[in-house]
Scaffold this motif. Structure first.
Motif, short mmCIF file in Angstrom:
data_model
loop_
_atom_site.label_atom_id
_atom_site.label_comp_id
_atom_site.label_asym_id
_atom_site.label_seq_id
_atom_site.Cartn_x
_atom_site.Cartn_y
_atom_site.Cartn_z
N ARG A 1 0.83 -1.19 0.00
CA ARG A 1 0.00 0.00 0.00
C ARG A 1 0.87 1.25 0.00
O ARG A 1 2.02 1.21 0.47
CB ARG A 1 -0.95 0.02 1.19
N GLN A 2 0.31 2.32 -0.55
CA GLN A 2 1.02 3.58 -0.59
C GLN A 2 0.06 4.72 -0.26
O GLN A 2 -0.90 4.96 -1.00
CB GLN A 2 1.66 3.80 -1.97
N ALA A 3 0.34 5.38 0.85
CA ALA A 3 -0.44 6.54 1.26
C ALA A 3 0.19 7.79 0.66
O ALA A 3 1.37 7.80 0.32
CB ALA A 3 -0.46 6.64 2.78
N PRO A 4 -0.59 8.86 0.53
CA PRO A 4 -0.06 10.10 -0.04
C PRO A 4 1.18 10.59 0.70
O PRO A 4 1.18 10.67 1.94
CB PRO A 4 -1.22 11.08 0.11
N GLN B 1 -8.53 -9.72 2.99
CA GLN B 1 -9.66 -9.37 3.85
C GLN B 1 -9.17 -8.40 4.91
O GLN B 1 -8.26 -8.72 5.67
CB GLN B 1 -10.24 -10.62 4.50
N MET B 2 -9.78 -7.23 4.93
CA MET B 2 -9.35 -6.17 5.85
C MET B 2 -10.48 -5.87 6.83
O MET B 2 -11.55 -5.40 6.41
CB MET B 2 -8.96 -4.92 5.07
N ASN B 3 -10.24 -6.15 8.10
CA ASN B 3 -11.22 -5.90 9.15
C ASN B 3 -10.71 -4.83 10.11
O ASN B 3 -9.52 -4.53 10.13
CB ASN B 3 -11.51 -7.19 9.92
N SER B 4 -11.61 -4.29 10.91
CA SER B 4 -11.25 -3.27 11.91
C SER B 4 -10.40 -2.17 11.28
O SER B 4 -9.36 -1.79 11.82
CB SER B 4 -10.51 -3.92 13.08
N LEU B 5 -10.86 -1.69 10.16
CA LEU B 5 -10.08 -0.69 9.42
C LEU B 5 -9.96 0.61 10.19
O LEU B 5 -10.87 1.02 10.93
CB LEU B 5 -10.72 -0.44 8.06
N LYS B 6 -8.80 1.24 10.02
CA LYS B 6 -8.47 2.50 10.69
C LYS B 6 -8.20 3.58 9.63
O LYS B 6 -7.80 3.25 8.50
CB LYS B 6 -7.23 2.32 11.55
N PRO B 7 -8.37 4.83 9.99
CA PRO B 7 -8.05 5.90 9.02
C PRO B 7 -6.63 5.80 8.47
O PRO B 7 -6.39 6.12 7.31
CB PRO B 7 -8.25 7.18 9.84
N GLU B 8 -5.71 5.32 9.28
CA GLU B 8 -4.31 5.19 8.81
C GLU B 8 -4.12 4.06 7.81
O GLU B 8 -3.04 3.91 7.24
CB GLU B 8 -3.35 5.02 9.99
N ASP B 9 -5.15 3.27 7.56
CA ASP B 9 -5.09 2.25 6.51
C ASP B 9 -5.41 2.85 5.14
O ASP B 9 -5.30 2.15 4.12
CB ASP B 9 -6.08 1.12 6.80
N THR B 10 -5.82 4.11 5.10
CA THR B 10 -6.13 4.76 3.84
C THR B 10 -4.90 4.81 2.94
O THR B 10 -3.83 5.28 3.34
CB THR B 10 -6.64 6.19 4.09
N ALA B 11 -5.05 4.28 1.72
CA ALA B 11 -3.92 4.19 0.78
C ALA B 11 -4.42 3.59 -0.52
O ALA B 11 -5.54 3.09 -0.60
CB ALA B 11 -2.81 3.32 1.36
N VAL B 12 -3.55 3.63 -1.52
CA VAL B 12 -3.76 2.82 -2.72
C VAL B 12 -3.12 1.47 -2.45
O VAL B 12 -1.95 1.40 -2.04
CB VAL B 12 -3.14 3.47 -3.96
N TYR B 13 -3.86 0.41 -2.66
CA TYR B 13 -3.39 -0.94 -2.40
C TYR B 13 -3.03 -1.62 -3.72
O TYR B 13 -3.82 -1.59 -4.67
CB TYR B 13 -4.45 -1.74 -1.66
N TYR B 14 -1.85 -2.23 -3.74
CA TYR B 14 -1.33 -2.87 -4.95
C TYR B 14 -1.10 -4.36 -4.70
O TYR B 14 -0.58 -4.76 -3.66
CB TYR B 14 0.00 -2.26 -5.35
N CYS B 15 -1.44 -5.14 -5.71
CA CYS B 15 -1.09 -6.55 -5.74
C CYS B 15 0.22 -6.69 -6.50
O CYS B 15 0.46 -5.97 -7.48
CB CYS B 15 -2.21 -7.33 -6.44
#
Length: 124
Positions: free
Chosen positions: A38-41, A82-96
């Protein structure tokens, strides 16, 4: 050449869940290691989770352990996050990402094939 296509991103409230999918094509994946990054701004791309195609051993960044689960479906050539209990700090573009080899790979330089990314936004 491996082609990877992610899907499943979106907007979710803190505490919610999302499931990302990665559809892989172009090769047989017997000796591959698949990863989610993942990559956050303004930040570097970071390892989130990885899985061996054979055997299914899984690996996680400390920041997501206990909340995220990586899995695969051999018949569909697909990998999931599978992403549970998501937090604002998980905000990002996710790459495979995919790489060939028998080791454990957690850096961007280890991977030669990447998807286009899917945006995950977690609101507080």
């Amino acid at each position: 050449q491996v082609q990877l296509v992610e899907s499943g991103g979106g907007l979710v409230q803190a505490g919610g869940s999302l499931r990302l999918s990665c559809s892989a094509s172009g090769r047989t994946f017997g000796s591959y290691f698949m990863g989610w990054f993942r990559q956050a701004p303004g930040k570097e791309r970071e390892f989130v989770a990885g899985i061996r195609w054979i055997g299914g051993s899984t690996y996680y960044a400390d920041s997501v352990k206990g909340r995220f689960t990586i899995s695969k479906d051999n018949a569909k050539n697909a990998v999931y996050l599978q992403m549970n209990s998501l937090k604002p700090e998980d905000t990002a573009v996710y790459y495979c990402a995919a790489t060939r080899g028998g080791g454990v790979y957690t850096t961007t330089a280890d991977f030669g094939s990447w998807g286009q990314g899917t945006q995950v936004t977690v609101s507080s």
